[in-house]
Design a protein around this motif. Sequence first.
Motif, PDB file in Angstrom:
ATOM      1  N   PRO A 102      40.309 -34.424   2.885  1.00  0.00           N
ATOM      2  CA  PRO A 102      38.955 -34.774   3.309  1.00  0.00           C
ATOM      3  C   PRO A 102      37.972 -34.384   2.202  1.00  0.00           C
ATOM      4  N   ASP A 103      36.788 -34.951   2.227  1.00  0.00           N
ATOM      5  CA  ASP A 103      35.790 -34.610   1.213  1.00  0.00           C
ATOM      6  C   ASP A 103      35.115 -33.277   1.505  1.00  0.00           C
ATOM      7  N   VAL A 104      34.953 -32.978   2.801  1.00  0.00           N
ATOM      8  CA  VAL A 104      34.326 -31.726   3.233  1.00  0.00           C
ATOM      9  C   VAL A 104      35.171 -31.133   4.348  1.00  0.00           C
ATOM     10  N   LEU A 105      35.393 -29.823   4.291  1.00  0.00           N
ATOM     11  CA  LEU A 105      36.106 -29.111   5.349  1.00  0.00           C
ATOM     12  C   LEU A 105      35.141 -28.090   5.932  1.00  0.00           C
ATOM     13  N   GLY A 106      34.757 -28.278   7.189  1.00  0.00           N
ATOM     14  CA  GLY A 106      33.821 -27.382   7.839  1.00  0.00           C
ATOM     15  C   GLY A 106      34.450 -26.601   8.975  1.00  0.00           C
ATOM     16  N   HIS A 107      33.997 -25.388   9.137  1.00  0.00           N
ATOM     17  CA  HIS A 107      34.365 -24.562  10.293  1.00  0.00           C
ATOM     18  C   HIS A 107      33.191 -23.626  10.550  1.00  0.00           C
ATOM     19  N   ASN A 108      32.663 -23.644  11.754  1.00  0.00           N
ATOM     20  CA  ASN A 108      31.452 -22.888  12.055  1.00  0.00           C
ATOM     21  C   ASN A 108      31.747 -21.459  12.507  1.00  0.00           C
ATOM     22  N   LEU A 109      31.027 -20.513  11.905  1.00  0.00           N
ATOM     23  CA  LEU A 109      31.074 -19.139  12.398  1.00  0.00           C
ATOM     24  C   LEU A 109      30.224 -18.986  13.657  1.00  0.00           C
ATOM     25  N   GLU A 110      29.201 -19.794  13.782  1.00  0.00           N
ATOM     26  CA  GLU A 110      28.303 -19.879  14.940  1.00  0.00           C
ATOM     27  C   GLU A 110      27.331 -18.709  15.051  1.00  0.00           C
ATOM     28  N   THR A 111      27.817 -17.457  14.955  1.00  0.00           N
ATOM     29  CA  THR A 111      26.924 -16.318  15.159  1.00  0.00           C
ATOM     30  C   THR A 111      27.440 -15.106  14.395  1.00  0.00           C
ATOM     31  N   VAL A 112      26.757 -13.994  14.543  1.00  0.00           N
ATOM     32  CA  VAL A 112      27.104 -12.762  13.821  1.00  0.00           C
ATOM     33  C   VAL A 112      28.257 -12.066  14.542  1.00  0.00           C
ATOM     34  N   PRO A 113      29.053 -11.258  13.832  1.00  0.00           N
ATOM     35  CA  PRO A 113      30.246 -10.656  14.448  1.00  0.00           C
ATOM     36  C   PRO A 113      29.951  -9.793  15.676  1.00  0.00           C
ATOM     37  N   ARG A 114      28.820  -9.123  15.718  1.00  0.00           N
ATOM     38  CA  ARG A 114      28.502  -8.263  16.864  1.00  0.00           C
ATOM     39  C   ARG A 114      28.438  -9.039  18.164  1.00  0.00           C
ATOM     40  N   LEU A 115      28.059 -10.319  18.097  1.00  0.00           N
ATOM     41  CA  LEU A 115      27.871 -11.114  19.307  1.00  0.00           C
ATOM     42  C   LEU A 115      29.113 -11.914  19.707  1.00  0.00           C
ATOM     43  N   TYR A 116      30.171 -11.844  18.917  1.00  0.00           N
ATOM     44  CA  TYR A 116      31.371 -12.616  19.246  1.00  0.00           C
ATOM     45  C   TYR A 116      31.921 -12.315  20.647  1.00  0.00           C
ATOM     46  N   LEU A 144      35.072 -31.137  10.770  1.00  0.00           N
ATOM     47  CA  LEU A 144      34.602 -29.871  11.328  1.00  0.00           C
ATOM     48  C   LEU A 144      35.681 -29.408  12.293  1.00  0.00           C
ATOM     49  N   ILE A 145      36.478 -28.445  11.862  1.00  0.00           N
ATOM     50  CA  ILE A 145      37.697 -28.104  12.592  1.00  0.00           C
ATOM     51  C   ILE A 145      37.566 -26.778  13.347  1.00  0.00           C
ATOM     52  N   PRO A 146      38.389 -26.597  14.404  1.00  0.00           N
ATOM     53  CA  PRO A 146      38.462 -25.294  15.076  1.00  0.00           C
ATOM     54  C   PRO A 146      39.258 -24.312  14.226  1.00  0.00           C
ATOM     55  N   ASP A 147      39.462 -23.101  14.728  1.00  0.00           N
ATOM     56  CA  ASP A 147      40.139 -22.089  13.902  1.00  0.00           C
ATOM     57  C   ASP A 147      41.652 -22.225  13.853  1.00  0.00           C
ATOM     58  N   LEU A 148      42.215 -23.186  14.609  1.00  0.00           N
ATOM     59  CA  LEU A 148      43.653 -23.491  14.586  1.00  0.00           C
ATOM     60  C   LEU A 148      44.507 -22.283  14.972  1.00  0.00           C
ATOM     61  N   GLY A 149      43.882 -21.303  15.629  1.00  0.00           N
ATOM     62  CA  GLY A 149      44.625 -20.106  16.020  1.00  0.00           C
ATOM     63  C   GLY A 149      45.125 -19.294  14.845  1.00  0.00           C
ATOM     64  N   GLY A 150      44.537 -19.534  13.656  1.00  0.00           N
ATOM     65  CA  GLY A 150      44.984 -18.828  12.460  1.00  0.00           C
ATOM     66  C   GLY A 150      46.251 -19.392  11.838  1.00  0.00           C
ATOM     67  N   ASN A 151      46.673 -20.587  12.252  1.00  0.00           N
ATOM     68  CA  ASN A 151      47.903 -21.213  11.759  1.00  0.00           C
ATOM     69  C   ASN A 151      47.688 -21.734  10.330  1.00  0.00           C
ATOM     70  N   ARG A 152      48.277 -21.067   9.364  1.00  0.00           N
ATOM     71  CA  ARG A 152      48.070 -21.421   7.957  1.00  0.00           C
ATOM     72  C   ARG A 152      48.717 -22.754   7.604  1.00  0.00           C
ATOM     73  N   GLN A 153      49.865 -23.034   8.174  1.00  0.00           N
ATOM     74  CA  GLN A 153      50.537 -24.302   7.894  1.00  0.00           C
ATOM     75  C   GLN A 153      49.718 -25.478   8.416  1.00  0.00           C
ATOM     76  N   ALA A 154      49.093 -25.282   9.584  1.00  0.00           N
ATOM     77  CA  ALA A 154      48.260 -26.332  10.157  1.00  0.00           C
ATOM     78  C   ALA A 154      47.057 -26.613   9.257  1.00  0.00           C
ATOM     79  N   LEU A 155      46.433 -25.560   8.743  1.00  0.00           N
ATOM     80  CA  LEU A 155      45.306 -25.741   7.828  1.00  0.00           C
ATOM     81  C   LEU A 155      45.750 -26.467   6.563  1.00  0.00           C
ATOM     82  N   ALA A 156      46.888 -26.084   6.022  1.00  0.00           N
ATOM     83  CA  ALA A 156      47.397 -26.726   4.805  1.00  0.00           C
ATOM     84  C   ALA A 156      47.649 -28.214   5.032  1.00  0.00           C
TER      85      ALA A 156
END
Length: 291
Positions: free
Chosen positions: A157-171, A138-150
């Motif tokens: 891993p068997d599962v890659l999770g990242h939580n949105l947590e809530t709706v965009p209006r409440l961000y 369950l990873i953070p957003d990595l600041g949008g770093n595509r190389q880090a995600l790759a």
Amino acid sequence: MILKQERKPPWLKVRIQGGPQAARIEKWHRDHGLHSVCRSAACPNQGECWSRGTATFMILGNVCSRDCAFCNVAHGTPVSPDPREPAKVAAAVAELGLRHAVITSVTRDDLTDGGAAQFAALVAAIRRASPGCRVELLIPDLGGNRQALAAILAAEPDVLGHNLETVPRLYPQVRSRADYRRSLELLSRSREIAPAIAVKSGLMVGLGESRRELTEVMKDLLQAGCRLLTVGQYLPPTRDHHPLHRYVSPEEFIEIKNEGAMLGFAHVEAGPLVRSSYHAEEQFKEIIDAE
């Protein structure tokens, strides 16, 4: 409208559980200086999960570089990553005999790769120490770093999770330093790079969102390739956190679960006390059985 009610409804009352397995996990925390989201985020399921011999390990320290309004994890200036941490966590997974290890982390905006190298090293260490153990991240957003995600996905891993947590209006109120579209892109890119790895996300309800907004987020997640979803009740850790707007009834959670299944998720775990790693092993088995 902010909820004024102080007393929790009966369905949110948790029976404290213990036993030998919980004692073993507690001992590992104490003796080896490990962190878990069970403790740091004040998870209401700690007793249940520990009594079943499962725990969600939290790596890269226990101090987050962000200060999200919903989260109980401490924030501030994190310390440097511990190079011994992957081996220590892998040893704990092996000693505890886990069949499905869940690993998360604090957000590390101070690191160029957001902590990706530590995640990848940990997956490799668990594979060596416990070849039969499934690994869910369950990873953070990595600041949008595509190389880090790759780099994380390359560790398989068997599962890659990242939580949105809530709706965009409440961000802006709930996740001021996060970005809804950036998180969706992380999930979508994960599916594109490694289609064999199950993609997972999690949401909280009761922060002020509407059911229509929740439905739209579920559709966005499906469009991004997410197959597993958890939905649970938001519970403010303190009065200083984002206020609670309402308690969602168990009946409405059933409606949310059924809606998610109808929309096309492989599995939806929804309930008042559901958190990201709740019944993670069972969720993975169900998605495998469906294939």
